[in-house]
Scaffold this active site. Structure first.
Site, PDB file in Angstrom:
ATOM      1  N   ASN A 176       2.907 -91.870 -14.626  1.00  0.00           N
ATOM      2  CA  ASN A 176       2.127 -91.405 -15.778  1.00  0.00           C
ATOM      3  C   ASN A 176       1.423 -90.074 -15.526  1.00  0.00           C
ATOM      4  OD1 ASN A 176       2.833 -93.857 -16.879  1.00  0.00           O
ATOM      5  ND2 ASN A 176       0.828 -94.798 -16.565  1.00  0.00           N
TER       6      ASN A 176
ATOM      7  N   ASP B  96       3.415-106.726  -8.104  1.00  0.00           N
ATOM      8  CA  ASP B  96       2.348-106.156  -8.913  1.00  0.00           C
ATOM      9  C   ASP B  96       0.995-106.723  -8.473  1.00  0.00           C
ATOM     10  OD1 ASP B  96       0.872-105.281 -11.462  1.00  0.00           O
ATOM     11  OD2 ASP B  96       2.907-104.709 -11.971  1.00  0.00           O
TER      12      ASP B  96
ATOM     13  N   SER C 136       4.280 -98.232 -16.825  1.00  0.00           N
ATOM     14  CA  SER C 136       4.195 -99.614 -16.337  1.00  0.00           C
ATOM     15  C   SER C 136       4.618-100.600 -17.409  1.00  0.00           C
ATOM     16  CB  SER C 136       2.758 -99.948 -15.921  1.00  0.00           C
ATOM     17  OG  SER C 136       2.435 -99.393 -14.688  1.00  0.00           O
TER      18      SER C 136
ATOM     19  N   HIS D 139      -2.881-106.290 -15.020  1.00  0.00           N
ATOM     20  CA  HIS D 139      -1.649-105.506 -15.047  1.00  0.00           C
ATOM     21  C   HIS D 139      -0.405-106.356 -14.823  1.00  0.00           C
ATOM     22  CE1 HIS D 139       1.245-102.392 -13.603  1.00  0.00           C
ATOM     23  NE2 HIS D 139       0.598-101.606 -14.448  1.00  0.00           N
TER      24      HIS D 139
END
Length: 337
Positions: free
Chosen positions: A207, A89, A277, A119
């Site tokens: 998404n 990530d 996520s 994130h």
């Protein structure tokens, strides 16, 4: 997974740069430490109540923890101990709720500073936070593989390298809340390598959804059959519904809490985020708990067994039977969801 890297959608070739990035974050809301709710107790059933049957606690359990029923496993002493989850990530910040969690840290982006994008830290907290808030597998350890830069984007070659490194470093689960629109053969090979090494790869479905179960949106590596593709849903304490932004396609395996997820953020703070996520690390945490149970019982396991176990936990929440938005349903240890 079926043991092969079968795919659908467009094909492509590898390169040193690629369109891989974190899915768009929906409505991030910062929360400071002083405003984390307190005094939440845990009941014997694994659900939470104000009084608590085992006394009160100064730890807050985000509603996703309730939704996936993690306390059902905690009550059996399965908390993720002895399991390392690789978070591929934007990097994991030095958050107090993640103290002493990171056992390996590798940076592929060329950055030398601490993460400037929240994130990865948010994902890590949902998996393994153990402080003011608690993650799904709160005694698990973490591998920090920073492949996405401050903008949330990264090269496919670094993502591929991080997958191989995570397996070589002894990680038991790989969590990837990232994706791109193109099928890269080296990425498919890398996730298949992890699958064959008995390291489940849990990935975000994406998404780009249009709130229509019958149209398809594709994101890689979620389209590879050797991954577990996770869609987003929202458990509001009474009902569980799919998130309108969650991708739909035939490869979506399951869903988890992906709306208004509270977790760790930069500089010791907290943040609500929404997206596939955020759903993905809930299922990564579930995988860590399942592996903890196998290891505690001195039982061997395979990636396929973990995949089957996750699907067996799923509760149907949308169209009857499997659907393209939530897969087999919402993955949870909570039989009453």
């Amino acid at each position: 997974p079926s043991g092969t890297s079968g795919t659908s959608g467009p094909s492509g070739t590898s390169g040193t740069t690629g369109p891989f990035k974190i899915p768009e974050i929906h409505n991030p809301i910062p929360v400071d430490r002083d405003h984390i709710p307190r005094l939440i107790g845990i009941g014997a059933s694994g659900m939470f109540n104000a009084a608590g049957t085992t006394g009160t606690a100064t730890i807050y359990y985000p509603r996703g923890i309730t939704a996936v029923g993690a306390p059902v496993m905690w009550n059996q002493n399965f908390t993720g101990a002895g399991v390392v989850v690789a978070v591929i990530d934007t990097g994991i910040d030095n958050h107090p709720d993640l103290a002493n969690k990171v056992v390996v840290r590798k940076i592929y982006t060329g950055e030398t500073t601490t993460p400037v994008h929240p994130h990865g830290t948010h994902v890590a907290g949902t998996i393994a936070a153990n402080g003011a808030i608690r993650g799904v597998a709160y005694n698990a350890r973490l591998g920090d593989y920073r492949v996405l830069d401050s903008s949330g984007s990264g090269s496919i070659s670094n993502i591929v390298k991080a997958i191989y490194d995570a397996v070589a470093d002894g990680c038991h689960v790989i969590s990837m809340s990232l994706g791109g629109p193109t099928n890269y053969a080296p990425l498919a090979q890398a996730v298949t390598y992890a699958y064959n090494a008995n390291v489940p790869v849990i990935v975000a479905a994406g998404n780009e959804g249009d709130n229509n179960n019958f149209t398809n949106e594709y994101s890689y590596p979620a389209m590879y059959s050797t991954t577990t593709s996770v869609g987003a849903a929202d458990y509001n304490g009474k009902y569980t519904l799919p998130a309108p932004f969650s991708n739909s396609n035939a490869q979506v395996d399951c869903a988890s809490q992906g709306v208004s997820v509270l977790s760790t953020a930069l500089s010791g703070n907290y943040m609500y985020m929404s997206g596939t996520s955020m759903a993905t690390p809930h299922v990564s945490g579930i995988a860590a708990l399942l592996i903890n149970r196998y290891k505690a019982r001195n039982q061997r396991y395979t990636t396929q067994m973990i995949y089957n176990d996750i699907l067996a936990l799923c509760k149907d929440i949308y169209y009857l039977g499997r659907d393209n938005t939530t897969g087999r349903g919402f993955a949870t240890f909570n039989a009453t969801l």
